[in-house]
Design a protein around this motif. Sequence first.
Motif, PDB file in Angstrom:
ATOM      1  N   SER A 223      34.536   9.993  36.119  1.00  0.00           N
ATOM      2  CA  SER A 223      34.079   8.559  36.720  1.00  0.00           C
ATOM      3  C   SER A 223      33.095   7.472  35.898  1.00  0.00           C
ATOM      4  O   SER A 223      32.527   6.724  36.175  1.00  0.00           O
ATOM      5  N   TYR A 224      33.168   8.433  34.758  1.00  0.00           N
ATOM      6  CA  TYR A 224      32.226   7.956  33.092  1.00  0.00           C
ATOM      7  C   TYR A 224      33.267   6.217  33.356  1.00  0.00           C
ATOM      8  O   TYR A 224      33.034   5.880  32.719  1.00  0.00           O
ATOM      9  N   GLU A 225      34.536   6.814  33.282  1.00  0.00           N
ATOM     10  CA  GLU A 225      35.484   6.076  32.991  1.00  0.00           C
ATOM     11  C   GLU A 225      35.512   4.819  33.801  1.00  0.00           C
ATOM     12  O   GLU A 225      36.134   4.142  33.082  1.00  0.00           O
ATOM     13  N   ASN A 226      35.567   5.542  34.672  1.00  0.00           N
ATOM     14  CA  ASN A 226      35.570   4.249  36.008  1.00  0.00           C
ATOM     15  C   ASN A 226      34.268   3.590  35.923  1.00  0.00           C
ATOM     16  O   ASN A 226      34.379   2.145  36.058  1.00  0.00           O
ATOM     17  N   PHE A 227      33.453   4.113  36.218  1.00  0.00           N
ATOM     18  CA  PHE A 227      32.421   2.500  35.411  1.00  0.00           C
ATOM     19  C   PHE A 227      33.027   2.055  34.091  1.00  0.00           C
ATOM     20  O   PHE A 227      32.412   0.261  34.362  1.00  0.00           O
ATOM     21  N   LEU A 232      31.180  -2.298  33.903  1.00  0.00           N
ATOM     22  CA  LEU A 232      30.166  -2.647  32.959  1.00  0.00           C
ATOM     23  C   LEU A 232      30.686  -3.667  32.761  1.00  0.00           C
ATOM     24  O   LEU A 232      29.132  -4.632  32.599  1.00  0.00           O
ATOM     25  N   SER A 233      31.742  -4.015  32.307  1.00  0.00           N
ATOM     26  CA  SER A 233      31.897  -6.230  32.703  1.00  0.00           C
ATOM     27  C   SER A 233      30.727  -6.360  32.832  1.00  0.00           C
ATOM     28  O   SER A 233      31.002  -7.752  32.935  1.00  0.00           O
ATOM     29  N   ALA A 256      30.349  14.589  29.438  1.00  0.00           N
ATOM     30  CA  ALA A 256      31.284  12.566  30.155  1.00  0.00           C
ATOM     31  C   ALA A 256      32.251  12.414  29.149  1.00  0.00           C
ATOM     32  O   ALA A 256      33.143  11.026  29.147  1.00  0.00           O
ATOM     33  N   HIS A 257      31.771  11.562  28.466  1.00  0.00           N
ATOM     34  CA  HIS A 257      31.875  10.607  27.089  1.00  0.00           C
ATOM     35  C   HIS A 257      32.430  11.365  26.107  1.00  0.00           C
ATOM     36  O   HIS A 257      33.655   9.895  25.727  1.00  0.00           O
ATOM     37  N   PHE A 258      32.919  12.457  26.135  1.00  0.00           N
ATOM     38  CA  PHE A 258      34.282  12.494  24.870  1.00  0.00           C
ATOM     39  C   PHE A 258      35.474  13.011  25.658  1.00  0.00           C
ATOM     40  O   PHE A 258      36.200  13.554  24.794  1.00  0.00           O
ATOM     41  N   ARG A 259      35.335  12.628  26.694  1.00  0.00           N
ATOM     42  CA  ARG A 259      36.946  12.542  26.780  1.00  0.00           C
ATOM     43  C   ARG A 259      38.085  11.546  26.262  1.00  0.00           C
ATOM     44  O   ARG A 259      37.463  10.130  25.737  1.00  0.00           O
ATOM     45  N   ARG A 260      38.926  11.636  26.480  1.00  0.00           N
ATOM     46  CA  ARG A 260      39.658  11.495  25.378  1.00  0.00           C
ATOM     47  C   ARG A 260      40.210   9.820  26.107  1.00  0.00           C
ATOM     48  O   ARG A 260      40.572   8.824  25.630  1.00  0.00           O
ATOM     49  N   SER A 261      40.704   9.810  27.102  1.00  0.00           N
ATOM     50  CA  SER A 261      40.961   8.579  27.747  1.00  0.00           C
ATOM     51  C   SER A 261      39.642   7.406  28.006  1.00  0.00           C
ATOM     52  O   SER A 261      39.644   5.564  27.672  1.00  0.00           O
ATOM     53  N   VAL A 262      38.198   7.984  27.520  1.00  0.00           N
ATOM     54  CA  VAL A 262      36.990   7.103  27.635  1.00  0.00           C
ATOM     55  C   VAL A 262      37.549   6.172  25.875  1.00  0.00           C
ATOM     56  O   VAL A 262      36.482   5.480  25.514  1.00  0.00           O
ATOM     57  N   ARG A 263      37.430   7.557  25.236  1.00  0.00           N
ATOM     58  CA  ARG A 263      37.587   7.248  23.859  1.00  0.00           C
ATOM     59  C   ARG A 263      38.482   6.283  23.723  1.00  0.00           C
ATOM     60  O   ARG A 263      38.572   5.232  22.543  1.00  0.00           O
ATOM     61  N   ASN A 264      40.008   6.916  24.165  1.00  0.00           N
ATOM     62  CA  ASN A 264      40.898   4.880  24.444  1.00  0.00           C
ATOM     63  C   ASN A 264      40.333   3.707  24.848  1.00  0.00           C
ATOM     64  O   ASN A 264      40.713   2.731  24.031  1.00  0.00           O
ATOM     65  N   TRP A 265      39.947   4.192  25.254  1.00  0.00           N
ATOM     66  CA  TRP A 265      38.401   2.498  26.630  1.00  0.00           C
ATOM     67  C   TRP A 265      38.209   2.267  25.727  1.00  0.00           C
ATOM     68  O   TRP A 265      38.033   0.888  24.706  1.00  0.00           O
ATOM     69  N   LEU A 266      37.260   2.666  24.188  1.00  0.00           N
ATOM     70  CA  LEU A 266      36.348   2.171  23.953  1.00  0.00           C
ATOM     71  C   LEU A 266      36.973   1.668  22.441  1.00  0.00           C
ATOM     72  O   LEU A 266      36.410   1.068  22.442  1.00  0.00           O
ATOM     73  N   ASP A 267      38.562   2.357  22.550  1.00  0.00           N
ATOM     74  CA  ASP A 267      38.411   2.335  20.799  1.00  0.00           C
ATOM     75  C   ASP A 267      39.481   0.438  20.638  1.00  0.00           C
ATOM     76  O   ASP A 267      39.751  -0.084  20.422  1.00  0.00           O
ATOM     77  N   THR A 268      40.008   0.853  22.435  1.00  0.00           N
ATOM     78  CA  THR A 268      41.081  -0.817  22.981  1.00  0.00           C
ATOM     79  C   THR A 268      39.946  -2.282  22.668  1.00  0.00           C
ATOM     80  O   THR A 268      39.851  -3.314  22.298  1.00  0.00           O
TER      81      THR A 268
END
Length: 361
Positions: A223-227, A232-233, A256-268
């Motif tokens: 859910s957090y990644e979808n947000f 966010l934009s 919820a913040h530590f999900r790998r795909s969330v961190r990958n999105w932030l790295d990108t």
Amino acid sequence: MTFYTPEEYADMLICYGYCDCASAQARNEYITRYPGRRVPNVAVFDRVYRRLRETGSVLRQNTDMGRPPINDEEQDNDIVQRFRADPTTSTNIVARDLGLSQWRVWFTVHTFGLYPYHYTPVHVIEEGDPARRLDFCRFLLNADVEDPDFLRNILWTDESKFNKDGITNYHNAHYWAPKELRNPNKKRVKGSQRRFSVNVWMGIISNHLIGPYFLPDNLDGESYENFLRADLSDLLDDLPLKLIRDMWFQYDGCPAHFRRSVRNWLDTNYPNKWIGRGGPLPWPARSPDLTPMDFHVWECMKSLVYSEPNPVSSLEDLRERIVDAANKMRTTLTTGVVKTGLRRRVRQCIRNRGGHVEHEL
């Protein structure tokens, strides 16, 4: 200090009783009945009635001329020792244990320079946290020296639950009313069996408040990644382009913040420019005192949402109050909240070697 004759005191009591012990009305009745006399203060009617009940006389006794000097050093020492042995005790308990009046205890502790203070509630700091907090604070201060706009370029974000009842501090809740009403016995709804809540995401950067955005009650990584990807934009559209270009993204370390795909999105999207668990700049766990979301935004938001005397009636009402509160905050928000307030806390944390700061601010 004004003195009255026994006859005047007696007439005051007649008027006081005639008006059902309402001092203001008794004073008006006294003026009407005795137009040529001195006009007593409203409080005189209460005092003369109380004096008659307690002493059997309407005349002032010696005790009414002022507090007698206290010279019993042994009693003074006993009282002070009680408070030094147990600083959490009360004047009522000490007075009862020593067989003294509460006024006597109050007078003594104030004479010796003792005053009551409230505790400051603080969060738990576990082993290893002070070192991580120190590293984080030192980085912020060094970055602030190199770039005066650095602290203003951080988007601080967080989620918080708002429920139907909110949190009410009844210790500081008062209702002012005229003295003649005695106790108006006002009531305020405290809670109900019908409960609901909303999970709110918000952010703050420079003098811009972002959100609110309503997340699912049970937030998970998906859910957090979808947000982040979808919403966010849109929330950041009104920010100046330069602020978006220089922005750092911050969040805490909830699961919820530590999900790998969330961190990958932030790295990108924020390469080497995000603060959080597992990020380029690690967020120190258990540090709500170091984010303006906790020490300013949520405190102000909840005080505005729950300040109305009428209880929250529905989920829609709660959402509307949250949106209204955010709009009110936007009209007064300044960059000093983030830059000045945060800088002061960071410096205090370093002085305390990574320890608590809120009790000293």
